[in-house]
Design a protein around this motif. Structure first.
Motif, mmCIF file in Angstrom:
data_model
loop_
_atom_site.group_PDB
_atom_site.id
_atom_site.type_symbol
_atom_site.label_atom_id
_atom_site.label_comp_id
_atom_site.label_asym_id
_atom_site.label_seq_id
_atom_site.Cartn_x
_atom_site.Cartn_y
_atom_site.Cartn_z
ATOM 1 N N VAL A 76 0.808 -1.228 0.000
ATOM 2 C CA VAL A 76 0.000 0.000 0.000
ATOM 3 C C VAL A 76 0.838 1.273 0.000
ATOM 4 O O VAL A 76 0.301 2.368 -0.109
ATOM 5 N N LEU A 85 0.144 3.705 5.262
ATOM 6 C CA LEU A 85 -1.205 3.903 5.784
ATOM 7 C C LEU A 85 -1.193 5.029 6.816
ATOM 8 O O LEU A 85 -1.895 4.975 7.824
ATOM 9 N N ARG A 142 -5.890 7.368 3.053
ATOM 10 C CA ARG A 142 -5.305 6.134 2.535
ATOM 11 C C ARG A 142 -5.963 4.924 3.198
ATOM 12 O O ARG A 142 -6.219 3.900 2.545
ATOM 13 N N THR A 201 -9.268 4.404 1.613
ATOM 14 C CA THR A 201 -9.131 3.777 0.302
ATOM 15 C C THR A 201 -9.012 2.271 0.439
ATOM 16 O O THR A 201 -9.647 1.505 -0.295
ATOM 17 N N THR A 217 -9.328 0.670 8.862
ATOM 18 C CA THR A 217 -8.695 0.237 7.621
ATOM 19 C C THR A 217 -9.444 -0.915 6.965
ATOM 20 O O THR A 217 -9.564 -0.961 5.733
ATOM 21 N N MET A 258 -3.843 4.399 -4.987
ATOM 22 C CA MET A 258 -2.913 5.325 -4.347
ATOM 23 C C MET A 258 -1.475 4.812 -4.345
ATOM 24 O O MET A 258 -0.563 5.538 -3.984
ATOM 25 N N SER A 259 -1.241 3.551 -4.724
ATOM 26 C CA SER A 259 0.077 2.929 -4.611
ATOM 27 C C SER A 259 0.723 2.783 -5.981
ATOM 28 O O SER A 259 0.098 3.028 -7.020
ATOM 29 N N VAL A 289 -8.942 8.465 -4.404
ATOM 30 C CA VAL A 289 -8.885 8.646 -2.950
ATOM 31 C C VAL A 289 -10.127 9.387 -2.458
ATOM 32 O O VAL A 289 -10.743 9.007 -1.459
#
Length: 431
Positions: free
Chosen positions: A13, A16, A21, A24, A55, A223-224, A337
């Motif tokens: 990821v 975090l 994030r 997401t 998360t 996002m990664s 995001v």
């Protein structure tokens, strides 16, 4: 849900550290239906139940294992849905018990280091892990290694490390689960990128027998710079078309004007409860049209963003993207995001069962952003639009206070189910 319908999500990821994030990841876990989640490079030194809940969701909060980051580098997080699995962890190697049939298997989540010497030591550590007696073993994660030339899009290869990785796979008697639809899982995201396949899912033949119809594919990177890998045992589909008020609509331009216009249209009935029912039904219908025209389906938008990202990343494996495509790729990553945050808000509204399961079924655990009834409106709607709707709401309440219930059946309904205390209970006092 069948026990073999196991959804496993693996993803580097790239941190975090902030709420967006984590939202997401939460949206991806929910939309993919993941029941086992393995994350690498979390960059988190401390992970507690609150972190897990935000998360992944509350169903993961009591069954997770953590390898902390070294300051802001590395970090591995492994969690399972406790409704389906039991996790017994030893650092990053854990035993998973499938609740439906008590079948056990071992899972190892890895995050490969940088540097040639560190990679060789990492491979030696893998070899030293004792396989379980039943030999049902899954190893997955960001290995940061390749073992064949086609795993990279250029000729800059370290064949010594490639040979060592292949030898370790053979030594542990592992096979690779085929990745469908992609050639690479990582990009350095340059205009002319380096692409590699370094995120992998390896297993023993005995483990694969548990999921004979398994399917592994990648999702868009969001996002990664790594693509998430989703392992699916079987496919499941569910659709819910009922109306639910979304709390974020209160903040969209034009919403209050719409409610004011619809709410103040003429109603011929003089019964306060019936008038309130008609106005709420009209408003719900108008909001559905407005959402379709002005807001759109954010879930669909996020799905489209993911799909276009995936197509751009697939194209990048075969050619250099144009400047317009690169700009679109960057903007879609940022857009994903924001949409994930909206989806997190929507999902939180629908988590009424979670609040009951986490505590007593009283008002303390039923916050105002939940829909109290079948009409789909939440307390957030009444609060945001109170100046518009208060006269009709108060008139209906005064009507009830004065024991005038004409039209009340339009606003309130319930199903009562009698549960027997004993087998073959036919009398009312035994229900």
């Amino acid at each position: 849900m069948a026990q073999r319908n196991c959804q496993l999500l693996n993803w580097n990821v790239r941190g975090l550290n902030d709420g967006a994030r984590r939202d997401t990841v939460n949206e991806l876990v929910r939309s993919a239906g993941a029941m086992i989640v393995c994350l690498q490079e979390t960059k988190l030194q401390i992970v507690d139940q609150n972190t897990i809940t935000r998360t992944f969701g509350p169903q993961f909060s009591n069954s997770f294992a953590v390898l902390p980051a070294a300051q802001t580098r590395g970090g591995v997080l492994h969690a399972v849905n406790q409704d389906f699995f039991v996790l017994t962890a030893n650092t990053i190697t854990a035993t998973i018990t499938m609740r439906a049939d008590t079948v056990k298997w071992q899972i190892t989540v890895v995050y490969g280091p940088q540097g040639d010497a560190a990679k060789l030591q990492f491979l030696q550590e893998l070899r030293s892990i004792s396989p379980p007696e039943h030999n049902r073993w899954l190893i997955l994660g960001d290995f940061n290694l390749i073992y064949q030339a086609e795993d990279k899009n250029n000729s800059n290869l370290n064949r010594r490390l490639m040979g060592s990785f292949k030898a370790s796979i053979d030594y542990l008697h592992l096979k690779e689960i085929k990745l469908n639809g992609r050639c690479f899982t990582w990009s350095n995201e340059q205009d002319n990128p380096t692409l590699t396949w370094i995120d992998r899912v390896l297993c023993t033949p005995e483990w694969e027998l548990i999921f004979p119809a398994c399917f592994l594919h990648s999702l868009s990177s969001l996002m990664s710079d790594h693509t998430p890998l989703l392992f699916q045992g079987e496919l499941d589909h569910h659709k819910d078309s009922s109306f639910r008020f979304e709390n974020f609509w209160n903040k969209v331009d034009g919403f209050h004007e719409l409610v004011n216009d619809i709410w103040n249209r003429q109603v011929h009935s003089t019964l306060p409860l019936k008038r309130l029912h008609i106005k709420m039904a009209r408003t719900a219908k108008a909001i559905k049209r407005w959402r379709k025209e002005k807001v759109g389906d954010t879930k669909l938008q996020l799905a489209l963003v993911k799909e276009v990202l995936l197509l751009l990343e697939l194209a990048q494996e075969a050619r250099v993207l144009t400047a317009q495509e690169l700009d679109l790729h960057r903007r879609l990553k940022a857009r994903s995001v924001g949409l994930a945050v909206i989806e997190k808000s929507r999902n939180r509204q629908r988590s009424r069962i979670t609040y009951i399961r986490c505590g007593d079924a009283n008002t303390k655990f039923m916050p105002p952003d939940k829909a109290p009834g079948t009409d789909g409106f939440t307390g957030a709607f009444f609060k945001a639009c109170w100046e518009i709707i208060k006269e009709d709401v108060m008139a209906a309440l005064h009507c009830l206070f004065n024991l005038n219930s004409q039209g009340f059946e339009m606003l309130n309904s319930a199903n009562i189910v009698l549960l027997p205390k004993k087998n073959r209970s036919l009398k009312g006092n035994r229900l």
